[in-house]
Motif scaffolding. Sequence first.
Motif, PDB file in Angstrom:
ATOM      1  N   ARG A  55      98.285  -5.953 105.743  1.00  0.00           N
ATOM      2  CA  ARG A  55      99.155  -6.503 104.684  1.00  0.00           C
ATOM      3  C   ARG A  55      98.437  -7.608 103.923  1.00  0.00           C
ATOM      4  O   ARG A  55      98.530  -7.696 102.699  1.00  0.00           O
ATOM      5  N   TRP A  56      97.758  -8.464 104.667  1.00  0.00           N
ATOM      6  CA  TRP A  56      97.028  -9.561 104.038  1.00  0.00           C
ATOM      7  C   TRP A  56      95.958  -9.028 103.082  1.00  0.00           C
ATOM      8  O   TRP A  56      95.808  -9.512 101.968  1.00  0.00           O
ATOM      9  N   GLN A 103      91.816 -12.602 116.712  1.00  0.00           N
ATOM     10  CA  GLN A 103      91.971 -14.028 116.438  1.00  0.00           C
ATOM     11  C   GLN A 103      92.654 -14.252 115.090  1.00  0.00           C
ATOM     12  O   GLN A 103      93.551 -15.087 114.960  1.00  0.00           O
ATOM     13  N   LEU A 104      92.233 -13.495 114.096  1.00  0.00           N
ATOM     14  CA  LEU A 104      92.790 -13.639 112.752  1.00  0.00           C
ATOM     15  C   LEU A 104      94.239 -13.169 112.706  1.00  0.00           C
ATOM     16  O   LEU A 104      95.093 -13.829 112.112  1.00  0.00           O
ATOM     17  N   GLU A 105      94.533 -12.050 113.343  1.00  0.00           N
ATOM     18  CA  GLU A 105      95.905 -11.532 113.322  1.00  0.00           C
ATOM     19  C   GLU A 105      96.875 -12.464 114.037  1.00  0.00           C
ATOM     20  O   GLU A 105      98.043 -12.545 113.676  1.00  0.00           O
ATOM     21  N   GLU A 106      96.382 -13.183 115.018  1.00  0.00           N
ATOM     22  CA  GLU A 106      97.228 -14.171 115.698  1.00  0.00           C
ATOM     23  C   GLU A 106      97.687 -15.237 114.693  1.00  0.00           C
ATOM     24  O   GLU A 106      98.845 -15.637 114.690  1.00  0.00           O
ATOM     25  N   GLN A 107      96.787 -15.656 113.841  1.00  0.00           N
ATOM     26  CA  GLN A 107      97.128 -16.663 112.824  1.00  0.00           C
ATOM     27  C   GLN A 107      98.006 -16.063 111.727  1.00  0.00           C
ATOM     28  O   GLN A 107      98.981 -16.671 111.288  1.00  0.00           O
ATOM     29  N   LEU A 108      97.672 -14.855 111.265  1.00  0.00           N
ATOM     30  CA  LEU A 108      98.445 -14.210 110.209  1.00  0.00           C
ATOM     31  C   LEU A 108      99.861 -13.883 110.673  1.00  0.00           C
ATOM     32  O   LEU A 108     100.805 -13.906 109.882  1.00  0.00           O
ATOM     33  N   GLY A 109     100.022 -13.601 111.958  1.00  0.00           N
ATOM     34  CA  GLY A 109     101.333 -13.285 112.514  1.00  0.00           C
ATOM     35  C   GLY A 109     102.333 -14.414 112.334  1.00  0.00           C
ATOM     36  O   GLY A 109     103.543 -14.179 112.245  1.00  0.00           O
ATOM     37  N   LYS A 110     101.847 -15.629 112.245  1.00  0.00           N
ATOM     38  CA  LYS A 110     102.726 -16.782 112.015  1.00  0.00           C
ATOM     39  C   LYS A 110     103.420 -16.692 110.659  1.00  0.00           C
ATOM     40  O   LYS A 110     104.421 -17.350 110.421  1.00  0.00           O
ATOM     41  N   GLN A 157      90.389 -21.229 107.722  1.00  0.00           N
ATOM     42  CA  GLN A 157      90.183 -22.005 108.943  1.00  0.00           C
ATOM     43  C   GLN A 157      89.888 -21.096 110.134  1.00  0.00           C
ATOM     44  O   GLN A 157      89.006 -21.382 110.936  1.00  0.00           O
ATOM     45  N   SER A 158      90.614 -19.997 110.242  1.00  0.00           N
ATOM     46  CA  SER A 158      90.401 -19.066 111.349  1.00  0.00           C
ATOM     47  C   SER A 158      89.002 -18.462 111.282  1.00  0.00           C
ATOM     48  O   SER A 158      88.308 -18.373 112.297  1.00  0.00           O
ATOM     49  N   ILE A 159      88.587 -18.076 110.104  1.00  0.00           N
ATOM     50  CA  ILE A 159      87.253 -17.485 109.955  1.00  0.00           C
ATOM     51  C   ILE A 159      86.172 -18.528 110.210  1.00  0.00           C
ATOM     52  O   ILE A 159      85.175 -18.257 110.888  1.00  0.00           O
ATOM     53  N   THR A 160      86.375 -19.717 109.691  1.00  0.00           N
ATOM     54  CA  THR A 160      85.403 -20.789 109.913  1.00  0.00           C
ATOM     55  C   THR A 160      85.277 -21.097 111.402  1.00  0.00           C
ATOM     56  O   THR A 160      84.174 -21.256 111.926  1.00  0.00           O
ATOM     57  N   GLN A 161      86.411 -21.144 112.080  1.00  0.00           N
ATOM     58  CA  GLN A 161      86.409 -21.440 113.511  1.00  0.00           C
ATOM     59  C   GLN A 161      85.680 -20.360 114.307  1.00  0.00           C
ATOM     60  O   GLN A 161      84.982 -20.663 115.265  1.00  0.00           O
ATOM     61  N   ASN A 162      85.828 -19.115 113.893  1.00  0.00           N
ATOM     62  CA  ASN A 162      85.258 -18.006 114.661  1.00  0.00           C
ATOM     63  C   ASN A 162      83.902 -17.529 114.175  1.00  0.00           C
ATOM     64  O   ASN A 162      83.227 -16.776 114.880  1.00  0.00           O
ATOM     65  N   VAL A 163      83.493 -17.939 112.975  1.00  0.00           N
ATOM     66  CA  VAL A 163      82.192 -17.518 112.441  1.00  0.00           C
ATOM     67  C   VAL A 163      81.388 -18.746 112.018  1.00  0.00           C
ATOM     68  O   VAL A 163      80.270 -18.961 112.498  1.00  0.00           O
TER      69      VAL A 163
END
Length: 142
Positions: free
Chosen positions: A40-41, A26-33, A116-122
């Motif tokens: 890398r992040w 889920q996180l890599e999908e967002q970071l890929g943008k 936001q990604s972490i908040t959404q998933n955790v």
Amino acid sequence: MPFEHPLLSVNVFLTLYKTEHHLVQQLEEQLGKFDLTLGRWCVLVALKSSGRPMVPSELSDDLAVTRANISNLLNSLEKAGSIRREFDPNNRRRILVSLTPEGDKLISNVWPVYEQSITQNVGNKLTLEEQSQLKSLLEKLF
């Protein structure tokens, strides 16, 4: 048969593994943008958090990755202009890695998406108390 009734600790491990895999996807999908991988992040965040240039071995140890892996991560970040590698003026045998202004700007742009990604998933699935309990339990494992 151990496969029919695995130990609870085995089930816990497998659940942790599957959960980590799902959260990373889920996180890599967002970071890929932003043309970033989680690796890398993490390098960028480690450099920003340290507040100083770091040698590659420090980054490798900090992120628990191999020296070869950190080298590949640094190569891609340097090519993208997010970091620079320079000889240590006090010891020319050492290379120092630091953020560039572009890398610093990238962190500022990505951080809200990361949170936001972490908040959404955790954060939206566990109460603050549950998050605190989970953190304490996971810390016991290392």
